[in-house]
Motif scaffolding. Structure first.
Motif, mmCIF file in Angstrom:
data_model
loop_
_atom_site.group_PDB
_atom_site.id
_atom_site.type_symbol
_atom_site.label_atom_id
_atom_site.label_comp_id
_atom_site.label_asym_id
_atom_site.label_seq_id
_atom_site.Cartn_x
_atom_site.Cartn_y
_atom_site.Cartn_z
ATOM 1 N N PHE A 114 0.760 -1.208 0.153
ATOM 2 C CA PHE A 114 0.097 -0.204 0.118
ATOM 3 C C PHE A 114 0.749 1.494 -0.057
ATOM 4 O O PHE A 114 0.498 2.347 -0.771
ATOM 5 N N GLU A 115 1.830 1.272 0.905
ATOM 6 C CA GLU A 115 2.842 2.260 0.872
ATOM 7 C C GLU A 115 3.844 2.530 -0.282
ATOM 8 O O GLU A 115 4.168 3.710 -0.947
ATOM 9 N N PHE A 116 4.134 1.373 -0.800
ATOM 10 C CA PHE A 116 5.358 1.556 -1.597
ATOM 11 C C PHE A 116 5.246 0.566 -2.933
ATOM 12 O O PHE A 116 6.005 0.889 -3.925
ATOM 13 N N GLY A 129 3.076 10.791 2.421
ATOM 14 C CA GLY A 129 3.873 11.584 1.584
ATOM 15 C C GLY A 129 4.801 10.921 0.531
ATOM 16 O O GLY A 129 5.785 11.583 0.095
ATOM 17 N N GLU A 130 4.509 9.566 0.199
ATOM 18 C CA GLU A 130 5.195 9.016 -0.788
ATOM 19 C C GLU A 130 5.151 9.535 -2.253
ATOM 20 O O GLU A 130 5.904 8.592 -3.070
ATOM 21 N N GLY A 132 0.015 9.646 -2.265
ATOM 22 C CA GLY A 132 0.681 8.140 -1.623
ATOM 23 C C GLY A 132 1.366 7.873 -3.124
ATOM 24 O O GLY A 132 0.957 8.137 -4.308
ATOM 25 N N HIS A 133 2.411 6.797 -2.999
ATOM 26 C CA HIS A 133 2.634 5.957 -4.151
ATOM 27 C C HIS A 133 1.686 5.692 -4.789
ATOM 28 O O HIS A 133 1.053 4.855 -4.536
ATOM 29 N N ARG A 146 -3.334 6.327 -1.762
ATOM 30 C CA ARG A 146 -4.043 7.073 -0.508
ATOM 31 C C ARG A 146 -5.286 7.583 -0.869
ATOM 32 O O ARG A 146 -5.250 8.468 -1.730
ATOM 33 N N SER A 147 -6.217 7.789 0.246
ATOM 34 C CA SER A 147 -7.415 8.677 0.159
ATOM 35 C C SER A 147 -7.519 9.454 1.296
ATOM 36 O O SER A 147 -7.859 9.277 2.291
#
Length: 369
Positions: free
Chosen positions: A190-192, A234-235, A313-314, A318-319
């Protein structure tokens, strides 16, 4: 122009006349403010002839012994140049002066400032030229009447040079941004994870047509993800498309904090002339964040169009609640702005209660992520 250039040029002869429009009491008394009621649209100045606004100071307060929540999001600022019918500047007043979330906070940049008490004194030093006239309008969607104080400092000229572009500013918000479902997706992916090879779906800071240059933005995030997992918002990479170029654009960045000239998932608050973090967020990057990047020494030129975007987000996973105010100069006419949302669509959402920092130590091995 940087500070040293400004100091070195102060001794040079100047043309024009320094003038001001302000809210002073015309009767000679001490009612040095305009009374603005809910629903009012008030033209606070109409300057005729050629010139340039060089400084604006404004402050406001409810005309009652109470504080009104989110007042800087409820008051709208508009500016018009050279008899135009559609504004070149349109934004909630707090966002225009550099900070979102309906909040104020003391901070200083080279172009915009919020000064004591508690950031309620708004200042702009952007140059705003015009050849025929300049009009500034205030609209109140507040719940209570307000007292509104202002200075509009300007230079009056015989004529304006042909090479002067017009100043523009526009507010935008996505609440929430169109992210991805986390179902079946672990936190690391999810993050990367995933790849963005088009820029489609990025949050749009500015989409302008014409010839000019982009001079920066303030940028506000409300982290809406409620999790004990790593929750860095902030990715996302910045991608700036000039004159309709395809992906990858000439100006492709490496992460949100990198575009704002910071590093390593920062939360420390700092104000410099050209970039800063006014509000750093809470534990695990929870809550509200506000940052700025002003391209004063490195404006981004465009001949036909510019689209300034950033991933939420990457790979736009992200929402979150994201808002921004973009600033730029361009030749007229400019592309008409989309209608500004009414006040109920501009107000911040409630904070998600941040986790106890002590509980985060079990996740990150220390009390601060």
């Amino acid at each position: 122009m940087d500070v040293q250039q400004s100091l070195s040029s102060l001794s040079q002869a100047r043309t024009g006349k320094r003038k001001r429009v302000s809210s002073y009491d015309r009767s000679g008394g001490n009612k040095d403010y305009y009374s603005i009621k809910p629903g009012d649209k008030v033209e606070i100045c109409h300057i005729k002839g050629a010139g340039a606004i060089t400084h604006i100071w404004m402050t406001m307060a409810p005309d009652a012994p109470v504080e009104e929540a989110f007042l800087p999001r409820k008051i709208v600022l508009r500016m018009y140049w050279d008899n135009e019918k559609e504004p070149s500047v349109e934004a909630p007043i707090g966002d225009f002066f550099g900070m979102g979330h309906g909040m104020t906070r003391n901070y200083t940049s080279v172009a915009l400032m919020m000064s004591p008490e508690d950031g309620k004194a708004f200042n702009s030093f952007f140059r705003m030229p015009y050849a025929i006239d300049a009009r500034i309008e205030i609209e109140s969607e507040a719940d209570l009447p307000i007292k509104f104080y202002f200075y509009i400092d300007y230079e009056e000229y015989g004529e304006l040079p042909d090479n002067e572009l017009r100043f523009h500013a526009q507010w935008n918000r996505e609440n929430p941004t169109d992210g991805s479902s986390e179902d079946g997706m672990d936190n690391a992916y999810f993050e990367f994870g995933g790849k963005n090879t088009t820029g489609e779906g990025n949050y749009v800071i500015l989409d302008a047509a014409g010839k000019g240059h982009y001079i920066g933005c303030n940028f506000n995030v409300h982290n809406l993800r409620d999790t004990r997992e790593w929750n860095w918002y902030g990715e996302g990479d910045d991608m700036i498309f000039i004159d309709g170029e395809p992906w990858p654009p000439t100006l492709h960045g490496t992460g949100m904090e990198d575009y704002f000239n910071t590093a390593w998932c920062p939360q420390q608050e700092i104000c410099t002339p050209y970039h800063g973090i006014i509000l750093g967020g809470g534990p695990n990057w929870s809550g509200k964040i506000s940052a700025y990047r002003y391209h004063i020494l490195d404006p981004i030129m465009f001949d036909k169009s510019i689209k300034v975007t950033i991933e939420h987000g990457h790979n736009n996973h992200r929402s979150d609640d994201v808002s921004s105010t973009a600033y730029w100069y361009q030749q007229e006419p400019h592309r008409p702005f989309a209608p500004l949302p009414k006040v109920e669509k501009r107000l911040p959402v409630e904070d998600i209660k941040p986790f106890n920092p002590d509980s985060l130590a079990k996740i990150f091995g220390h009390s601060n992520p």
